[in-house]
Design a protein around this motif. Structure first.
Motif, PDB file in Angstrom:
ATOM      1  N   GLY A 112     -71.861  22.474  41.158  1.00  0.00           N
ATOM      2  CA  GLY A 112     -71.199  21.177  41.177  1.00  0.00           C
ATOM      3  C   GLY A 112     -70.802  20.744  39.779  1.00  0.00           C
ATOM      4  N   GLU A 113     -71.308  19.602  39.352  1.00  0.00           N
ATOM      5  CA  GLU A 113     -70.940  19.030  38.057  1.00  0.00           C
ATOM      6  C   GLU A 113     -71.929  19.378  36.953  1.00  0.00           C
ATOM      7  OE1 GLU A 113     -68.696  14.939  39.130  1.00  0.00           O
ATOM      8  OE2 GLU A 113     -70.814  14.991  39.704  1.00  0.00           O
ATOM      9  N   VAL A 114     -72.891  20.240  37.258  1.00  0.00           N
ATOM     10  CA  VAL A 114     -73.943  20.580  36.297  1.00  0.00           C
ATOM     11  C   VAL A 114     -73.869  22.068  35.951  1.00  0.00           C
ATOM     12  CG1 VAL A 114     -76.417  20.606  35.838  1.00  0.00           C
ATOM     13  CG2 VAL A 114     -75.424  18.779  37.245  1.00  0.00           C
ATOM     14  N   ALA A 115     -73.816  22.361  34.664  1.00  0.00           N
ATOM     15  CA  ALA A 115     -73.828  23.743  34.186  1.00  0.00           C
ATOM     16  C   ALA A 115     -75.166  24.016  33.510  1.00  0.00           C
ATOM     17  CB  ALA A 115     -72.692  23.982  33.202  1.00  0.00           C
ATOM     18  N   THR A 116     -75.746  25.165  33.810  1.00  0.00           N
ATOM     19  CA  THR A 116     -77.012  25.561  33.200  1.00  0.00           C
ATOM     20  C   THR A 116     -76.816  26.856  32.426  1.00  0.00           C
ATOM     21  OG1 THR A 116     -78.311  24.527  34.970  1.00  0.00           O
ATOM     22  CG2 THR A 116     -79.420  26.179  33.616  1.00  0.00           C
ATOM     23  N   LEU A 117     -77.165  26.833  31.157  1.00  0.00           N
ATOM     24  CA  LEU A 117     -77.131  28.015  30.300  1.00  0.00           C
ATOM     25  C   LEU A 117     -78.560  28.368  29.923  1.00  0.00           C
ATOM     26  CD1 LEU A 117     -74.200  27.005  27.901  1.00  0.00           C
ATOM     27  CD2 LEU A 117     -74.061  28.192  30.101  1.00  0.00           C
ATOM     28  N   ARG A 118     -78.865  29.672  29.877  1.00  0.00           N
ATOM     29  CA  ARG A 118     -80.229  30.094  29.566  1.00  0.00           C
ATOM     30  C   ARG A 118     -80.211  31.262  28.585  1.00  0.00           C
ATOM     31  NH1 ARG A 118     -83.961  27.733  32.554  1.00  0.00           N
ATOM     32  NH2 ARG A 118     -85.571  29.205  31.881  1.00  0.00           N
ATOM     33  N   LEU A 119     -81.140  31.218  27.640  1.00  0.00           N
ATOM     34  CA  LEU A 119     -81.397  32.372  26.791  1.00  0.00           C
ATOM     35  C   LEU A 119     -82.243  33.340  27.608  1.00  0.00           C
ATOM     36  CD1 LEU A 119     -82.337  30.525  23.462  1.00  0.00           C
ATOM     37  CD2 LEU A 119     -80.069  31.173  24.305  1.00  0.00           C
ATOM     38  N   GLN A 120     -81.783  34.586  27.749  1.00  0.00           N
ATOM     39  CA  GLN A 120     -82.431  35.534  28.650  1.00  0.00           C
ATOM     40  C   GLN A 120     -82.829  36.821  27.932  1.00  0.00           C
ATOM     41  OE1 GLN A 120     -80.395  34.290  32.925  1.00  0.00           O
ATOM     42  NE2 GLN A 120     -79.514  35.986  31.783  1.00  0.00           N
ATOM     43  N   ARG A 121     -83.458  36.645  26.789  1.00  0.00           N
ATOM     44  CA  ARG A 121     -83.951  37.807  26.045  1.00  0.00           C
ATOM     45  C   ARG A 121     -85.443  37.607  25.770  1.00  0.00           C
ATOM     46  NH1 ARG A 121     -82.759  39.801  19.923  1.00  0.00           N
ATOM     47  NH2 ARG A 121     -83.148  42.021  20.256  1.00  0.00           N
TER      48      ARG A 121
END
Length: 243
Positions: free
Chosen positions: A16-25
């Motif tokens: 929807g209106e929410v974006a989630t970014l994650r560090l995946q290391r």
């Protein structure tokens, strides 16, 4: 390791209106390579029109710093080398944060050291768990962390920043709150729930008003108080006029 593989260390999800970014290391403490920094900048640009952007990390630690060793003594490094290999990828990342119209919410658990501390502070809102720690320990390796300090100059009191850098020792979550690195400390195990609640709170407000507040906070501190009032009045007029 190719750039495309390193890009996979940056998770991206839009609901929807929410974006989630994650560090995946997580296997490397989410240490940021130059290509990861550029990939995170690209990810921020790709979701900058979202209503809210959440930045989190996999694993026990938010981010243990940058994945690059200082050049050995006698390597003959010049200013152009430093700008290309050290400053440029991070400047691109800083600028991507600045282009986001939406507030960026950081969710921090574990250690946020080096560039991890900077990412936590660079977010517009930051929650961290009890037990988190924050550090700029670059002086231990003979590196003046001026590039890391740049975004902290208008986010932390000068004395707090100086002590953080010169002492080169970790501070805990409550000290980070007092220093302006984070905005709230939450109970262990409650980080995601508290983050979700704050996201819903932000979504309950009109988007133009939220964006105006973000723009004001980003720009007004650089103005004299009277000019900041005029600047704020202009933003308010734009919001009210768009209703």
């Amino acid at each position: 390791m190719s750039i495309s593989e390193e890009s996979s260390w940056i998770g991206r999800e839009v609901q929807g209106e929410v974006a989630t970014l994650r560090l995946q290391r997580s296997q490397a403490g989410n240490r940021l390579t130059n290509d990861m920094a550029l990939a995170l900048a690209e990810a921020l640009d790709s979701v900058r029109e979202s209503r809210v952007i959440v930045l989190g990390a996999d694993g026990a630690d938010f981010c243990l710093g940058r994945d690059m060793a200082p050049p050995p003594p006698g390597a003959g490094v010049n200013a152009a080398d430093v700008l290309r290999d050290d400053a440029s990828p991070i400047q691109v990342l800083y600028e991507a944060f600045g282009r986001c119209r939406a507030p960026v919410l950081g969710l921090v658990a574990g250690r946020a050291w080096g560039i991890g501390l900077v990412l936590a502070a660079r977010c517009d809102l930051t929650l961290c768990e009890e037990g988190s720690s924050f550090a700029l320990r670059e002086l231990e390796r003979g590196i003046p962390p001026c590039i890391a300090m740049a975004p902290l100059l208008d986010r932390m009191p000068a004395k707090a920043l100086a002590h953080l850098v010169f002492a080169a020792e970790p501070i805990d979550a409550r000290e980070a709150l007092a220093a302006g690195i984070v905005g709230r400390v939450v109970e262990s195990g409650r980080l995601q729930a508290e983050g979700d609640a704050l996201v819903q709170r932000l979504l309950s407000f009109p988007a133009p008003a939220v964006q105006a507040v973000k723009q004001f906070l980003a720009t007004a501190p650089r103005h004299h108080e009277s000019n900041a009032v005029l600047y704020g009045a202009g933003l308010l007029a734009n919001v009210l006029g768009s209703r």
